[in-house]
Design an enzyme around this catalytic site. Structure first.
Site, PDB file in Angstrom:
ATOM      1  N   SER A 166       0.820  -1.221   0.000  1.00  0.00           N
ATOM      2  CA  SER A 166       0.000   0.000   0.000  1.00  0.00           C
ATOM      3  C   SER A 166       0.852   1.269   0.000  1.00  0.00           C
ATOM      4  O   SER A 166       1.848   1.361   0.714  1.00  0.00           O
ATOM      5  CB  SER A 166      -0.913   0.016   1.230  1.00  0.00           C
ATOM      6  OG  SER A 166      -1.546   1.277   1.318  1.00  0.00           O
ATOM      7  N   LYS A 183     -13.131  -4.282   2.007  1.00  0.00           N
ATOM      8  CA  LYS A 183     -13.963  -3.105   1.714  1.00  0.00           C
ATOM      9  C   LYS A 183     -15.469  -3.382   1.774  1.00  0.00           C
ATOM     10  O   LYS A 183     -16.254  -2.487   2.059  1.00  0.00           O
ATOM     11  CB  LYS A 183     -13.629  -2.554   0.319  1.00  0.00           C
ATOM     12  CG  LYS A 183     -12.321  -1.799   0.249  1.00  0.00           C
ATOM     13  CD  LYS A 183     -12.135  -1.252  -1.156  1.00  0.00           C
ATOM     14  CE  LYS A 183     -10.937  -0.340  -1.228  1.00  0.00           C
ATOM     15  NZ  LYS A 183     -10.862   0.358  -2.520  1.00  0.00           N
ATOM     16  N   ASP A 206     -13.005   6.589  -2.912  1.00  0.00           N
ATOM     17  CA  ASP A 206     -12.463   6.222  -4.239  1.00  0.00           C
ATOM     18  C   ASP A 206     -13.170   7.024  -5.340  1.00  0.00           C
ATOM     19  O   ASP A 206     -12.539   7.510  -6.276  1.00  0.00           O
ATOM     20  CB  ASP A 206     -12.645   4.714  -4.483  1.00  0.00           C
ATOM     21  CG  ASP A 206     -11.711   3.883  -3.615  1.00  0.00           C
ATOM     22  OD1 ASP A 206     -10.608   4.360  -3.294  1.00  0.00           O
ATOM     23  OD2 ASP A 206     -12.088   2.758  -3.249  1.00  0.00           O
ATOM     24  N   GLY A 260     -14.939  -1.885 -17.531  1.00  0.00           N
ATOM     25  CA  GLY A 260     -14.801  -2.690 -16.310  1.00  0.00           C
ATOM     26  C   GLY A 260     -16.107  -2.743 -15.546  1.00  0.00           C
ATOM     27  O   GLY A 260     -17.012  -1.920 -15.773  1.00  0.00           O
ATOM     28  N   ALA A 261     -16.201  -3.724 -14.655  1.00  0.00           N
ATOM     29  CA  ALA A 261     -17.408  -3.871 -13.831  1.00  0.00           C
ATOM     30  C   ALA A 261     -17.057  -4.452 -12.469  1.00  0.00           C
ATOM     31  O   ALA A 261     -17.913  -5.000 -11.790  1.00  0.00           O
ATOM     32  CB  ALA A 261     -18.428  -4.742 -14.554  1.00  0.00           C
ATOM     33  N   GLY A 285     -14.874  -3.881  -8.559  1.00  0.00           N
ATOM     34  CA  GLY A 285     -15.026  -2.938  -7.451  1.00  0.00           C
ATOM     35  C   GLY A 285     -14.652  -1.515  -7.841  1.00  0.00           C
ATOM     36  O   GLY A 285     -15.358  -0.556  -7.483  1.00  0.00           O
ATOM     37  N   ASN A 315     -17.665  -4.270 -20.506  1.00  0.00           N
ATOM     38  CA  ASN A 315     -16.877  -5.205 -19.697  1.00  0.00           C
ATOM     39  C   ASN A 315     -16.648  -6.487 -20.471  1.00  0.00           C
ATOM     40  O   ASN A 315     -17.488  -6.886 -21.279  1.00  0.00           O
ATOM     41  CB  ASN A 315     -17.608  -5.507 -18.377  1.00  0.00           C
ATOM     42  CG  ASN A 315     -16.701  -6.228 -17.394  1.00  0.00           C
ATOM     43  OD1 ASN A 315     -15.574  -5.769 -17.141  1.00  0.00           O
ATOM     44  ND2 ASN A 315     -17.153  -7.339 -16.854  1.00  0.00           N
ATOM     45  N   LYS A 333     -21.663  -9.475 -16.265  1.00  0.00           N
ATOM     46  CA  LYS A 333     -21.252  -8.639 -15.133  1.00  0.00           C
ATOM     47  C   LYS A 333     -21.390  -7.147 -15.491  1.00  0.00           C
ATOM     48  O   LYS A 333     -21.809  -6.323 -14.674  1.00  0.00           O
ATOM     49  CB  LYS A 333     -19.792  -8.965 -14.792  1.00  0.00           C
ATOM     50  CG  LYS A 333     -19.461  -8.845 -13.329  1.00  0.00           C
ATOM     51  CD  LYS A 333     -18.101  -9.485 -13.049  1.00  0.00           C
ATOM     52  CE  LYS A 333     -17.215  -8.540 -12.267  1.00  0.00           C
ATOM     53  NZ  LYS A 333     -15.818  -8.999 -12.181  1.00  0.00           N
ATOM     54  N   GLY A 390      -3.599   7.260 -13.314  1.00  0.00           N
ATOM     55  CA  GLY A 390      -4.209   6.586 -12.171  1.00  0.00           C
ATOM     56  C   GLY A 390      -3.668   7.080 -10.842  1.00  0.00           C
ATOM     57  O   GLY A 390      -4.366   7.032  -9.822  1.00  0.00           O
TER      58      GLY A 390
HETATM   59  P1  ATR Z   1     -11.227  -4.287  -8.977  1.00  0.00           P
HETATM   60  O1  ATR Z   1     -11.876  -4.399  -7.639  1.00  0.00           O
HETATM   61  O2  ATR Z   1      -9.836  -3.720  -8.946  1.00  0.00           O
HETATM   62  O3  ATR Z   1     -12.092  -3.580  -9.965  1.00  0.00           O
HETATM   63  P2  ATR Z   1     -12.021  -6.879  -9.964  1.00  0.00           P
HETATM   64  O4  ATR Z   1     -13.272  -6.801  -9.174  1.00  0.00           O
HETATM   65  O5  ATR Z   1     -11.258  -8.161 -10.005  1.00  0.00           O
HETATM   66  O6  ATR Z   1     -10.977  -5.799  -9.471  1.00  0.00           O
HETATM   67  O7  ATR Z   1     -12.355  -6.406 -11.450  1.00  0.00           O
HETATM   68  C1  ATR Z   1     -11.408  -6.424 -12.462  1.00  0.00           C
HETATM   69  C2  ATR Z   1     -12.015  -5.838 -13.742  1.00  0.00           C
HETATM   70  O8  ATR Z   1     -11.013  -5.899 -14.766  1.00  0.00           O
HETATM   71  C3  ATR Z   1     -13.203  -6.624 -14.277  1.00  0.00           C
HETATM   72  O9  ATR Z   1     -14.062  -5.728 -14.952  1.00  0.00           O
HETATM   73  C4  ATR Z   1     -12.535  -7.594 -15.255  1.00  0.00           C
HETATM   74  O10 ATR Z   1     -13.376  -8.070 -16.270  1.00  0.00           O
HETATM   75  P3  ATR Z   1     -14.303  -9.395 -16.037  1.00  0.00           P
HETATM   76  O11 ATR Z   1     -15.478  -8.930 -15.231  1.00  0.00           O
HETATM   77  O12 ATR Z   1     -14.661  -9.825 -17.405  1.00  0.00           O
HETATM   78  O13 ATR Z   1     -13.425 -10.374 -15.296  1.00  0.00           O
HETATM   79  C5  ATR Z   1     -11.495  -6.696 -15.849  1.00  0.00           C
HETATM   80  N1  ATR Z   1     -10.369  -7.443 -16.431  1.00  0.00           N
HETATM   81  C6  ATR Z   1      -9.371  -8.058 -15.772  1.00  0.00           C
HETATM   82  N2  ATR Z   1      -8.513  -8.636 -16.645  1.00  0.00           N
HETATM   83  C7  ATR Z   1      -8.989  -8.373 -17.891  1.00  0.00           C
HETATM   84  C8  ATR Z   1      -8.547  -8.670 -19.226  1.00  0.00           C
HETATM   85  N3  ATR Z   1      -7.429  -9.351 -19.451  1.00  0.00           N
HETATM   86  N4  ATR Z   1      -9.285  -8.198 -20.248  1.00  0.00           N
HETATM   87  C9  ATR Z   1     -10.409  -7.488 -20.036  1.00  0.00           C
HETATM   88  N5  ATR Z   1     -10.880  -7.173 -18.802  1.00  0.00           N
HETATM   89  C10 ATR Z   1     -10.187  -7.599 -17.756  1.00  0.00           C
END
Ligand code: ATR
Length: 280
Positions: free
Chosen positions: A19, A68, A109, A132-133, A135, A155, A160, A240
């Site tokens: 962290s 969390k 966040d 993405g979808a 956390g 996503n 999801k 980021g």
């Molecule tokens: P966080 O809490 O950091 O968001 P997470 O809940 O594991 O972590 O979510 C990771 C996100 O990155 C998800 O949207 C995941 O897509 P999936 O729902 O299809 O798993 C996405 N992700 C991770 N690796 C990926 C990849 N190689 N290509 C596309 N999306 C990816």
């Protein structure tokens, strides 16, 4: 100098060794001459750890993966946006008039993401493609909704994505629909592009000219391939590390009730990220 009146802060997670929060918060305490320390608090025993934190009179706590969501039922009050997001990253402690300790869960966040984006664009009315979808996407999505942005989700796993889109009341676009989608902002809230896979991108490079502003939640490397390609196509880019910084400055503000030394915290964060060799 740690002494008998040092105020205690810390981060609950498992693991927490990686962290960057201790570096930012301790640099800020030092710069302001505040007698406080921010500690890593790794634990898998969440309820016991929280009881200990309360018993020891901690002044403020950060919460990270994997706690969390699990910490929410253990708290007295949850901030309404954190409730919608379904995750808490900050704990506030207050003694009530009757002497009881009240523990409130907040999520900064989304505040960090909005503040980082607000330096590049007015979010009210802006259209945003959110990749993405998980956390992180949830926190950013609900934050964008608070700011009045028009959101599109995409996503890898469509189901999801659709689930989050339904909660946000926005469309979930398929990979084929992405090609024709133009929006003011693109946000990568996936882990794609993170070291050691820094050559990967969450979207084809030739689609980046469909956006004015591109933000990545990935901060290792500091300049991801996505941001590099976006800048090459004339997009404004938001790293980021800015979201990470501003979620921490929002915590400081809540805990200390004063404006944080943002530049000190930014310098501390960037020097550690640079030391870690977060080049592409
Ligand atoms: P966080 O809490 O950091 O968001 P997470 O809940 O594991 O972590 O979510 C990771 C996100 O990155 C998800 O949207 C995941 O897509 P999936 O729902 O299809 O798993 C996405 N992700 C991770 N690796 C990926 C990849 N190689 N290509 C596309 N999306 C990816």
């Amino acid at each position: 100098m740690i002494n008998g009146s040092t105020r205690l802060f810390g981060i609950l997670g498992n693991p927490v060794a990686h962290s960057l929060s201790p570096v930012m918060h301790n640099a800020a305490f030092r710069a302001r001459g505040i007698n406080a320390v921010y500690l890593p608090l790794p634990t898998s025993e969440l309820a016991m750890a929280l009881a200990g934190i309360k018993a020891l009179g901690f002044a403020g706590i950060s919460v990270t993966v994997p706690h969390k969501v699990a910490i929410m039922p253990l708290l007295d009050v949850i901030d309404p946006v954190a409730e919608k997001i379904g995750a808490v990253n900050t704990l506030l402690f207050k003694h009530k008039a009757d002497g009881r300790l009240q523990c409130t869960g907040v999520n900064t966040d989304w505040i960090g993401a909005n503040q980082a984006l607000a330096e590049a664009i007015r979010l009210g009315g802006a259209s945003v493609l959110l990749l993405g979808a998980g956390g992180a996407a949830r926190a950013i999505g609900f934050g964008l909704r608070e700011a009045g942005a028009q959101i599109f989700i995409h996503n890898r796993s469509q189901a999801k994505g659709e689930h989050l889109a339904a909660q946000l009341g926005c469309p979930c676009v398929t990979v084929n629909e992405l090609r024709d989608l133009r929006a003011d902002v693109l946000v990568n809230a996936t882990s794609v592009g993170m070291q050691p896979n820094a050559s990967t991108m969450p979207l084809e490079a030739d689609l980046l000219s469909n956006f004015q502003v591109v933000m990545d939640i990935v901060y290792a490397p500091l300049e991801t391939r996505l941001l590099h390609e976006a800048a090459a196509r004339g997009c404004k880019t938001v790293p980021g590390s800015n979201m990470l910084l501003y979620q921490a400055t929002a915590q400081w503000q809540l805990w200390l009730g004063e404006e944080p030394p943002v530049d000190v915290m930014r310098a501390a964060l960037e020097s550690v990220l640079a030391e870690k060799g977060t080049q592409r």
